[in-house]
Design a protein around this motif. Sequence first.
Motif, PDB file in Angstrom:
ATOM      1  N   ARG A 295       0.848  -1.193   0.000  1.00  0.00           N
ATOM      2  CA  ARG A 295       0.000   0.000   0.000  1.00  0.00           C
ATOM      3  C   ARG A 295       0.886   1.247   0.000  1.00  0.00           C
TER       4      ARG A 295
ATOM      5  N   ARG B  61      -1.890   6.816  -2.437  1.00  0.00           N
ATOM      6  CA  ARG B  61      -2.246   6.945  -3.853  1.00  0.00           C
ATOM      7  C   ARG B  61      -2.714   5.644  -4.492  1.00  0.00           C
ATOM      8  N   GLY B  62      -2.451   4.528  -3.822  1.00  0.00           N
ATOM      9  CA  GLY B  62      -2.807   3.232  -4.418  1.00  0.00           C
ATOM     10  C   GLY B  62      -1.879   2.153  -3.895  1.00  0.00           C
TER      11      GLY B  62
ATOM     12  N   ASP C 127      -3.298   3.042  -9.072  1.00  0.00           N
ATOM     13  CA  ASP C 127      -4.319   3.455  -8.101  1.00  0.00           C
ATOM     14  C   ASP C 127      -5.321   2.311  -7.901  1.00  0.00           C
ATOM     15  N   PHE C 128      -6.327   2.543  -7.070  1.00  0.00           N
ATOM     16  CA  PHE C 128      -7.239   1.438  -6.742  1.00  0.00           C
ATOM     17  C   PHE C 128      -8.199   1.086  -7.888  1.00  0.00           C
ATOM     18  N   ASP C 129      -8.079   1.827  -8.994  1.00  0.00           N
ATOM     19  CA  ASP C 129      -8.834   1.467 -10.196  1.00  0.00           C
ATOM     20  C   ASP C 129      -7.911   0.859 -11.265  1.00  0.00           C
TER      21      ASP C 129
ATOM     22  N   ALA D   3      -6.219  -4.451  -5.145  1.00  0.00           N
ATOM     23  CA  ALA D   3      -6.942  -3.194  -4.938  1.00  0.00           C
ATOM     24  C   ALA D   3      -8.178  -3.390  -4.065  1.00  0.00           C
TER      25      ALA D   3
ATOM     26  N   ARG E 159      -8.910  -1.982  -0.360  1.00  0.00           N
ATOM     27  CA  ARG E 159     -10.065  -1.092  -0.179  1.00  0.00           C
ATOM     28  C   ARG E 159     -10.915  -1.539   1.014  1.00  0.00           C
TER      29      ARG E 159
END
Lengths: 235, 235, 235, 235
Positions: free
Chosen positions: A35, A40-41, A64-66, A84, A88
């Motif tokens: 992490r 930022r991700g 990033d988490f996308d 991710a 999350r």
Amino acid sequence: MDTDLTAGLDELVLANRILAFEGQGDRTSGHISWRDPKGRGLWIKRARIGMDEVVRRQDVHLIDFDGKLIEGTGQQHYEWPIHAEIMRSRPDVHAVGHTHAFYSQIFASTDEPLRPVGKEGVWFDDPPKFQETCSLIRTPALGKRLAKKLGSNDAVFLMSHGVAFVGTNVRECTLVGIYLEAAVRAQITIAMTGYKTKVPKKADALAKRAQTRTESGINNYWDYLARKLAEEAKA
Amino acid sequence: MDTDLTAGLDELVLANRILAFEGQGDRTSGHISWRDPKGRGLWIKRARIGMDEVVRRQDVHLIDFDGKLIEGTGQQHYEWPIHAEIMRSRPDVHAVGHTHAFYSQIFASTDEPLRPVGKEGVWFDDPPKFQETCSLIRTPALGKRLAKKLGSNDAVFLMSHGVAFVGTNVRECTLVGIYLEAAVRAQITIAMTGYKTKVPKKADALAKRAQTRTESGINNYWDYLARKLAEEAKA
Amino acid sequence: MDTDLTAGLDELVLANRILAFEGQGDRTSGHISWRDPKGRGLWIKRARIGMDEVVRRQDVHLIDFDGKLIEGTGQQHYEWPIHAEIMRSRPDVHAVGHTHAFYSQIFASTDEPLRPVGKEGVWFDDPPKFQETCSLIRTPALGKRLAKKLGSNDAVFLMSHGVAFVGTNVRECTLVGIYLEAAVRAQITIAMTGYKTKVPKKADALAKRAQTRTESGINNYWDYLARKLAEEAKA
Amino acid sequence: MDTDLTAGLDELVLANRILAFEGQGDRTSGHISWRDPKGRGLWIKRARIGMDEVVRRQDVHLIDFDGKLIEGTGQQHYEWPIHAEIMRSRPDVHAVGHTHAFYSQIFASTDEPLRPVGKEGVWFDDPPKFQETCSLIRTPALGKRLAKKLGSNDAVFLMSHGVAFVGTNVRECTLVGIYLEAAVRAQITIAMTGYKTKVPKKADALAKRAQTRTESGINNYWDYLARKLAEEAKA
């Protein structure tokens, strides 16, 4: 780059090679993430190289988490949603690993509970098994379902696929992956004999976990493995 | 020699060493062939050397579909009819492998279906078992019967002998041989425990196959293995 | 020394290293002997070194059939009567091996027949099991009883001890030891699954044996193994 | 330092590496101790390095039977009471080993007796199993209970933990640890098949033990292993 980030990335680079050294590599498959300390991700190795080939900071990149590439180069692993979505849903988790470790993988096809017949088994409650699909976890939707199955556990087995495991930091996550595979191997091997086995009572197992799953215990093993890899690199 | 032929032969040379690297060598036994792009027959390593010893184009030679040496030197493998007859009956097949891979070999003595308990298992429908004889496949007649048993499948197990596997090109064929052995090992290992196992539903397994048995997936693994062999050669 | 003797001794030296390379060494235990071409007795490695450490002619010595040292130096192996008594009772045998090969050793504790579930199994009829004692074979009396149990077979399993195997020459004897261990490993491994297995009909197995247990087949494998050892020595 | 002490320490240093070479290392876990010839306590490796990393006398230190550091540097292993309490209760014992050897470890979870199906099994009566806890043995109280369970035996299995083994000197202790693991592996492997097994009669097994568990037999194997390690160090 600041010093903390640099040190963290060096640790992540090493974690990849340690997992490979421990036999969890599967050619270019298998990865472990960290992490981003700035939120930022997550940092993860790029696709198309094996965990044993991760040797410098440039071999990992930030997404990033996308799944969007934020820093670094190279192609993302298809299965970035494993990392991710677990991160999350689990703020306590700062590192996620996913490999095709042999015993963990085949254990995923059973409904057997994990029992601590080996010394490593005491680290775990019985991790859940994700059996609704053997698909690659390529979508956030599927990642979310895997994260839900993981729940608050240390690890989740993936039927006809592999295993995912987590930690509060990269070192712990790495050791969790190693211990889980050893625990499953122990159980599977003794099961082959048909011998009746007994395991420690819950309180006893938890006490042993507290004795061995410590920062200093993890560091001892981590440092040892780091020395072995350094020797190997010199040879 | 034209460029396409040269590149194809280099690939075939490497395929031999990759199969050996993956533990499928059995001293001087085991071979993989490539359909000649000009339709003259098939390229295959010469006898009396191991797959790990195939290092240059001169280590493979061209024979026609009747086993006659067309180009190159060295003695033909007795079992050239495996390759010739499968290629004759399967125009879609451009590469054939035959090894004594341990788990595939012993699985050939059973009537158990192959089930995808490991991640590699989803690549396969249940390959047939050739059990009418354990003889070397030294005659076109026997080769034809083996080819008939193979039918439109990816592979055929040979009782008390080994396994044969095919691909639309050399890379795919090589990976099919590697995946099949891994799939059988996974099934055999978990079977030893007596644990009940579940496997993905057919549609789910097929979807995973479509995700992983791709040109880019095969190339990722192939390139990784090629790098490992190059490192080994340097050491 | 005449040329034939020299060549024979070089072969015997190599046979020790080949058996070790194939995993049949057990520290300083395990040995293979060659009948002296002049009828004086048998050549065998001296005690206190491993089969992998036999690198020159001086590492083997000549003893007569009563265990007396005739040529060379070093201490005799306690178990010289295995070799002497088998050779005395079997004029057709010119080489005898004795190792603690793992699968052969544990198979000796069972009354299971050896069945050709692996490709190597077709080389053998069901070799007998010597189960009257697990003692070292240190006396001619015990050696004679072992030789009697061996009878006209290729090999005899020794309960809680190991295995002895023979050949008409050193190369064949070496390969017999290697094939036997592979055959037992195949049978034991598939037996662990509980799967029903079928094996070739007797005539089919014998035909395959005739195809593969040939001088040229043995030489192919022998020469391959000799090359691997030469490479290893260079590295 | 006097000559006897020096020689003894060199032997202890080597014993650590031999156990690691034999696959009994578990990163920084596993240790073997030697009773101080002057009666001050016991010599044992310091914590935080693996048995394979014990290369000089400075890697071992002297502690008294209460765990206090007397000579040398480094942190004591938490489990020093295993060594101290066994030595306190067993004046005949001059060396104690503790490892997480795989087969011994998982066998500890069963109530199966050890039976001599392999050649190594004849060295042992059925060693007891310590199953009251899987805890680290960090206190003298727990060490005393382990020593009581050991009694006058050669070894004791520790449930979900590992194994402890003893000898009248360092060489014997080392070989006892190696033989025990091999004996358990043999029994477990054949048990996987479900085959019925027979073992030597007690008197026969004891006679074989007398033949093989000798000073010269132990020295032969020890010297061989020492040579292998010296070769490895050179490479």
